[in-house]
Write an enzyme that holds these catalytic residues in place. Structure first.
Site, PDB file in Angstrom:
ATOM      1  N   ASP A  12       0.879  -1.072   0.321  1.00 46.76           N
ATOM      2  CA  ASP A  12       0.380   0.044   0.153  1.00 46.76           C
ATOM      3  C   ASP A  12       0.550   1.323  -0.318  1.00 46.76           C
ATOM      4  OD1 ASP A  12      -2.376   1.613   0.472  1.00 46.76           O
ATOM      5  OD2 ASP A  12      -1.482   1.970   2.111  1.00 46.76           O
ATOM      6  N   ASP A  14      -0.301   5.184   0.684  1.00 44.60           N
ATOM      7  CA  ASP A  14      -0.534   5.844   1.733  1.00 44.60           C
ATOM      8  C   ASP A  14      -0.638   5.960   3.072  1.00 44.60           C
ATOM      9  OD1 ASP A  14      -0.950   8.488  -0.668  1.00 44.60           O
ATOM     10  OD2 ASP A  14      -2.495   7.544  -0.822  1.00 44.60           O
ATOM     11  N   ASP A 171      -1.184  -0.443   6.123  1.00 45.34           N
ATOM     12  CA  ASP A 171      -1.703  -0.285   7.720  1.00 45.34           C
ATOM     13  C   ASP A 171      -2.912   0.633   7.981  1.00 45.34           C
ATOM     14  OD1 ASP A 171      -2.583   3.338   6.956  1.00 45.34           O
ATOM     15  OD2 ASP A 171      -2.078   2.364   5.093  1.00 45.34           O
TER      16      ASP A 171
END
Length: 231
Positions: A12, A14, A171
């Site tokens: 991922d 961001d 995240d």
């Protein structure tokens, strides 16, 4: 073939590779202010961490009664975001070290992000991560964003990997759910500490409850080697 055999890693972007959430929050705040919605708070922003920009904007239209179409809102938000991102986007140092370590060992890698293609491209180019991460999938390119598995399955397809051989680094809870749905293992590094107990994270092969403060390239590398041996 790499040191890890058939293993591939999908990141991922961001909140995982780069600390872009403050810029996304500020871009969102400025966008909403332009459309007459003041006082958008960080707490409100946190509810959208891990959700694609397009889906976030669709929700905003409903929540804040905006008449502008999603495409228009996307263009405005991207304009604000790119201005902010160009000035400063920080790569988490241990994540950069991890990417460099995997690149040196020939591990196939990809980025799968809920951001627009133009935003992803700007971040990767601006941080120099584009030297290592050349395969990129935006949620704009698949039918459904996270928590659906579409984006990770497309990333695996583009690097020619079997989903069972892929490890996702994420995240956010929707991303962990998407990895699980795709049949991929997951290294979860929660951006919002309070969400570490989310049931989606319970499916992760490696959950670092302390988030980025707890993540080290060396420990993640060791876990991957162990994981590759077991698979």
């Amino acid at each position: 073939m790499s040191t890890f055999g058939t293993l591939s890693v999908v990141f991922d972007l961001d909140g995982t590779l780069v600390d872009s959430e403050p810029n996304y929050y500020e871009a969102g705040r400025r966008t909403l202010a332009e459309y007459g919605v003041p006082d958008f708070s960080w707490a409100e922003h946190e509810r959208y961490v891990g959700i694609s920009t397009r889906e976030t904007l669709a929700d905003w239209r409903e929540r804040y009664g905006l008449s502008a179409p999603v495409e228009e809102l996307l263009a405005v938000k991207d304009r604000h975001y790119l201005k902010l991102a160009g000035a400063s986007t920080r790569v988490y140092p241990e994540m950069r070290a991890f990417v460099e370590l995997l690149a040196a060992e020939g591990v196939p890698m990809a980025v799968a992000s809920g951001s627009s293609p133009v935003a992803i491209g700007a971040i990767l180019a601006g941080t120099g991560l584009d030297a290592y991460l050349r395969t990129v999938v935006s949620a704009d390119e698949v039918a459904r964003g996270k928590p659906a598995p579409d984006i990770f399955l497309e990333a695996a397809r583009r690097i020619g990997a079997d989903p069972a051989d892929c490890v996702v680094v994420e995240d956010a809870a929707p991303g962990a759910a998407a990895a699980h749905a795709a049949g991929m293992r997951c290294v979860a590094v929660p951006y919002v500490a309070a969400q570490a107990d989310a049931p989606e994270f319970a499916t992760a092969g490696l959950l670092l409850r302390g988030g980025q403060a707890e993540f080290t390239a060396r420990a993640a590398h060791a876990w991957l080697m162990d994981s590759a041996r077991r698979s």
